[in-house]
Motif scaffolding. Structure first.
Motif, PDB file in Angstrom:
ATOM      1  N   GLU A  59      24.161  38.708  42.805  1.00 18.66           N
ATOM      2  CA  GLU A  59      25.470  38.052  42.737  1.00 18.66           C
ATOM      3  C   GLU A  59      26.103  37.861  44.123  1.00 18.66           C
ATOM      4  O   GLU A  59      27.162  38.413  44.430  1.00 18.66           O
ATOM      5  CB  GLU A  59      26.413  38.842  41.826  1.00 18.66           C
ATOM      6  N   PRO A  60      25.486  37.065  44.983  1.00 16.26           N
ATOM      7  CA  PRO A  60      25.985  36.912  46.346  1.00 16.26           C
ATOM      8  C   PRO A  60      27.347  36.236  46.420  1.00 16.26           C
ATOM      9  O   PRO A  60      28.018  36.286  47.449  1.00 16.26           O
ATOM     10  CB  PRO A  60      24.911  36.048  47.014  1.00 16.26           C
ATOM     11  N   TYR A  61      27.772  35.599  45.324  1.00 15.18           N
ATOM     12  CA  TYR A  61      29.079  34.929  45.266  1.00 15.18           C
ATOM     13  C   TYR A  61      30.188  35.873  44.798  1.00 15.18           C
ATOM     14  O   TYR A  61      31.332  35.460  44.646  1.00 15.18           O
ATOM     15  CB  TYR A  61      28.992  33.713  44.341  1.00 15.18           C
ATOM     16  N   ALA A  62      29.846  37.148  44.564  1.00 14.11           N
ATOM     17  CA  ALA A  62      30.871  38.137  44.226  1.00 14.11           C
ATOM     18  C   ALA A  62      31.643  38.516  45.482  1.00 14.11           C
ATOM     19  O   ALA A  62      31.064  38.693  46.550  1.00 14.11           O
ATOM     20  CB  ALA A  62      30.235  39.381  43.606  1.00 14.11           C
ATOM     21  N   MET A  63      32.963  38.647  45.349  1.00 11.50           N
ATOM     22  CA  MET A  63      33.799  38.923  46.518  1.00 11.50           C
ATOM     23  C   MET A  63      34.943  39.846  46.139  1.00 11.50           C
ATOM     24  O   MET A  63      35.416  39.850  44.993  1.00 11.50           O
ATOM     25  CB  MET A  63      34.353  37.610  47.091  1.00 11.50           C
ATOM     26  N   SER A  64      35.387  40.623  47.102  1.00 10.19           N
ATOM     27  CA  SER A  64      36.575  41.461  46.922  1.00 10.19           C
ATOM     28  C   SER A  64      37.799  40.603  47.240  1.00 10.19           C
ATOM     29  O   SER A  64      37.863  39.984  48.312  1.00 10.19           O
ATOM     30  CB  SER A  64      36.536  42.671  47.856  1.00 10.19           C
ATOM     31  N   LEU A  65      38.742  40.565  46.326  1.00 14.43           N
ATOM     32  CA  LEU A  65      39.960  39.773  46.485  1.00 14.43           C
ATOM     33  C   LEU A  65      41.136  40.719  46.679  1.00 14.43           C
ATOM     34  O   LEU A  65      41.412  41.553  45.818  1.00 14.43           O
ATOM     35  CB  LEU A  65      40.190  38.901  45.257  1.00 14.43           C
ATOM     36  N   ALA A  66      41.815  40.591  47.812  1.00 13.46           N
ATOM     37  CA  ALA A  66      42.973  41.436  48.128  1.00 13.46           C
ATOM     38  C   ALA A  66      44.246  40.609  48.015  1.00 13.46           C
ATOM     39  O   ALA A  66      44.347  39.516  48.577  1.00 13.46           O
ATOM     40  CB  ALA A  66      42.849  42.007  49.537  1.00 13.46           C
ATOM     41  N   THR A  67      45.215  41.154  47.263  1.00 18.99           N
ATOM     42  CA  THR A  67      46.503  40.504  47.092  1.00 18.99           C
ATOM     43  C   THR A  67      47.610  41.529  47.335  1.00 18.99           C
ATOM     44  O   THR A  67      47.360  42.743  47.380  1.00 18.99           O
ATOM     45  CB  THR A  67      46.658  39.944  45.668  1.00 18.99           C
ATOM     46  N   CYS A  68      48.824  41.025  47.473  1.00 20.75           N
ATOM     47  CA  CYS A  68      49.970  41.917  47.641  1.00 20.75           C
ATOM     48  C   CYS A  68      51.197  41.220  47.079  1.00 20.75           C
ATOM     49  O   CYS A  68      51.549  40.118  47.518  1.00 20.75           O
ATOM     50  CB  CYS A  68      50.178  42.257  49.114  1.00 20.75           C
ATOM     51  N   GLY A  69      51.838  41.837  46.090  1.00 21.63           N
ATOM     52  CA  GLY A  69      53.007  41.250  45.458  1.00 21.63           C
ATOM     53  C   GLY A  69      54.299  41.669  46.128  1.00 21.63           C
ATOM     54  O   GLY A  69      54.316  42.214  47.237  1.00 21.63           O
ATOM     55  N   ALA A  70      55.384  41.427  45.422  1.00 19.39           N
ATOM     56  CA  ALA A  70      56.708  41.709  45.971  1.00 19.39           C
ATOM     57  C   ALA A  70      56.938  43.195  46.201  1.00 19.39           C
ATOM     58  O   ALA A  70      57.770  43.573  47.024  1.00 19.39           O
ATOM     59  CB  ALA A  70      57.781  41.154  45.039  1.00 19.39           C
ATOM     60  N   ASP A  71      56.200  44.058  45.490  1.00 18.83           N
ATOM     61  CA  ASP A  71      56.392  45.503  45.651  1.00 18.83           C
ATOM     62  C   ASP A  71      55.732  46.037  46.919  1.00 18.83           C
ATOM     63  O   ASP A  71      55.868  47.217  47.249  1.00 18.83           O
ATOM     64  CB  ASP A  71      55.876  46.261  44.430  1.00 18.83           C
ATOM     65  N   GLY A  72      54.962  45.193  47.640  1.00 14.42           N
ATOM     66  CA  GLY A  72      54.314  45.616  48.872  1.00 14.42           C
ATOM     67  C   GLY A  72      53.078  46.458  48.673  1.00 14.42           C
ATOM     68  O   GLY A  72      52.491  46.950  49.645  1.00 14.42           O
ATOM     69  N   GLN A  73      52.639  46.636  47.431  1.00 13.86           N
ATOM     70  CA  GLN A  73      51.473  47.459  47.129  1.00 13.86           C
ATOM     71  C   GLN A  73      50.225  46.580  47.074  1.00 13.86           C
ATOM     72  O   GLN A  73      50.114  45.715  46.196  1.00 13.86           O
ATOM     73  CB  GLN A  73      51.649  48.188  45.797  1.00 13.86           C
ATOM     74  N   PRO A  74      49.274  46.765  47.995  1.00 12.44           N
ATOM     75  CA  PRO A  74      48.055  45.947  47.949  1.00 12.44           C
ATOM     76  C   PRO A  74      47.226  46.237  46.708  1.00 12.44           C
ATOM     77  O   PRO A  74      47.259  47.354  46.159  1.00 12.44           O
ATOM     78  CB  PRO A  74      47.298  46.364  49.214  1.00 12.44           C
ATOM     79  N   GLY A  75      46.477  45.232  46.280  1.00 19.27           N
ATOM     80  CA  GLY A  75      45.551  45.387  45.171  1.00 19.27           C
ATOM     81  C   GLY A  75      44.240  44.695  45.514  1.00 19.27           C
ATOM     82  O   GLY A  75      44.248  43.599  46.078  1.00 19.27           O
ATOM     83  N   VAL A  76      43.118  45.330  45.195  1.00 10.13           N
ATOM     84  CA  VAL A  76      41.795  44.761  45.498  1.00 10.13           C
ATOM     85  C   VAL A  76      40.930  44.860  44.250  1.00 10.13           C
ATOM     86  O   VAL A  76      40.939  45.886  43.567  1.00 10.13           O
ATOM     87  CB  VAL A  76      41.112  45.506  46.668  1.00 10.13           C
ATOM     88  N   ARG A  77      40.183  43.787  43.983  1.00 12.59           N
ATOM     89  CA  ARG A  77      39.257  43.785  42.856  1.00 12.59           C
ATOM     90  C   ARG A  77      38.140  42.781  43.150  1.00 12.59           C
ATOM     91  O   ARG A  77      38.277  41.907  44.008  1.00 12.59           O
ATOM     92  CB  ARG A  77      39.946  43.454  41.534  1.00 12.59           C
ATOM     93  N   ILE A  78      37.034  42.900  42.418  1.00 11.74           N
ATOM     94  CA  ILE A  78      35.917  41.969  42.579  1.00 11.74           C
ATOM     95  C   ILE A  78      36.121  40.778  41.651  1.00 11.74           C
ATOM     96  O   ILE A  78      36.405  40.944  40.463  1.00 11.74           O
ATOM     97  CB  ILE A  78      34.576  42.640  42.246  1.00 11.74           C
ATOM     98  N   VAL A  79      35.986  39.567  42.197  1.00 11.94           N
ATOM     99  CA  VAL A  79      35.973  38.346  41.400  1.00 11.94           C
ATOM    100  C   VAL A  79      34.775  37.508  41.853  1.00 11.94           C
ATOM    101  O   VAL A  79      34.154  37.797  42.880  1.00 11.94           O
ATOM    102  CB  VAL A  79      37.282  37.538  41.548  1.00 11.94           C
ATOM    103  N   LEU A  80      34.455  36.464  41.089  1.00 10.30           N
ATOM    104  CA  LEU A  80      33.305  35.624  41.403  1.00 10.30           C
ATOM    105  C   LEU A  80      33.770  34.273  41.944  1.00 10.30           C
ATOM    106  O   LEU A  80      34.537  33.576  41.285  1.00 10.30           O
ATOM    107  CB  LEU A  80      32.438  35.406  40.158  1.00 10.30           C
ATOM    108  N   MET A  81      33.320  33.939  43.140  1.00 10.93           N
ATOM    109  CA  MET A  81      33.576  32.605  43.668  1.00 10.93           C
ATOM    110  C   MET A  81      32.764  31.602  42.863  1.00 10.93           C
ATOM    111  O   MET A  81      31.590  31.825  42.575  1.00 10.93           O
ATOM    112  CB  MET A  81      33.178  32.525  45.132  1.00 10.93           C
ATOM    113  N   ARG A  82      33.384  30.478  42.518  1.00  7.27           N
ATOM    114  CA  ARG A  82      32.691  29.476  41.727  1.00  7.27           C
ATOM    115  C   ARG A  82      32.498  28.145  42.442  1.00  7.27           C
ATOM    116  O   ARG A  82      31.781  27.277  41.949  1.00  7.27           O
ATOM    117  CB  ARG A  82      33.443  29.256  40.399  1.00  7.27           C
ATOM    118  N   GLU A  83      33.118  27.974  43.613  1.00  6.29           N
ATOM    119  CA  GLU A  83      32.940  26.720  44.341  1.00  6.29           C
ATOM    120  C   GLU A  83      33.403  26.896  45.782  1.00  6.29           C
ATOM    121  O   GLU A  83      34.378  27.593  46.043  1.00  6.29           O
ATOM    122  CB  GLU A  83      33.753  25.603  43.681  1.00  6.29           C
TER     123      GLU A  83
END
Length: 216
Positions: A44-68
């Motif tokens: 699954e070479p198109y799998a990637m870790s996605l990092a986001t941060c909302g209004a609370d300032g708490q980062p979140g990271v999870r694996i998602v699959l790139m599709r294009e």
């Protein structure tokens, strides 16, 4: 109880990153590296870790699959009501990380998140396996609390009766695609003695790209 990993080391000696042989745009190099990862049967070479941060300032990271890979960035699909979807609403800046251990390479992409067109979402949704389409309907809302696995399975069974194999499953209104439009892309190639190659592309005001080598 603790565990000491300070004696665990691996020498990276599988490649180089020559700054004199770079394409003018980073997504072209991403495509080359991805094609090489596929050729080497990286799982699954198109799998990637996605990092986001909302209004609370708490980062979140999870694996998602790139599709294009697009001209401006990369596309993936998820539940709009998920934690990451809420983060995008509050803060559209995000970063993804690809790591291909077998090739001792990683790529970081920073940019801004926008939703893709509904027609694009619909086209992808109906390319997915039938049961995956049904599973998208089960996750409403994604990451919401459920009392048991059995509740999920029962809902899935109901959907299989409502939409038998071969029937049209509508795209959930709470599910769709996002595009991360890149403004900075860093390529990392592991090298011996921790003297790694790091090249970063930064987008310029006119739309072109400038490259710099970074210290490891």
């Amino acid at each position: 109880m603790s565990k000491d990993f300070t004696d665990q080391r691996l020498s990276y000696e599988k490649g180089t990153l020559d700054s004199q042989q770079l394409p003018s745009a980073p997504l072209d190099l991403l495509q080359v590296w991805l094609d090489e990862a596929i050729a080497q049967a990286v799982p699954e070479p198109y799998a990637m870790s996605l990092a986001t941060c909302g209004a609370d300032g708490q980062p979140g990271v999870r694996i998602v699959l790139m599709r294009e890979i697009t001209e401006s960035g990369i596309v993936f699909y998820t539940n709009y009501e998920s934690a990451k979807g809420q983060d995008f609403t509050e803060n559209p800046n995000a970063e993804v990380l690809f790591f291909w251990h077998e090739m001792q390479r990683q790529v970081r992409i920073r940019g801004r998140i926008t939703k893709v067109a509904q027609t694009k979402t619909d086209a992808y949704f109906h390319k997915r396996p039938h049961d995956s389409q049904l599973a998208a309907w089960v996750s409403e809302p994604q990451s919401g609390v459920v009392s048991s696995r059995e509740v999920m399975e029962a809902r899935f069974a109901e959907l299989k009766q409502q939409y038998p194999e071969g029937s049209h499953v509508p795209t959930p209104e709470f599910w769709g695609g996002y595009e991360l439009s890149a403004h900075e892309v860093e390529f990392w190639q592991g090298r011996a003695n921790r003297m790694h190659d790091r090249i970063v592309y930064s987008q310029q005001q006119g739309g072109g790209w400038m490259t710099k080598r970074l210290l490891p």
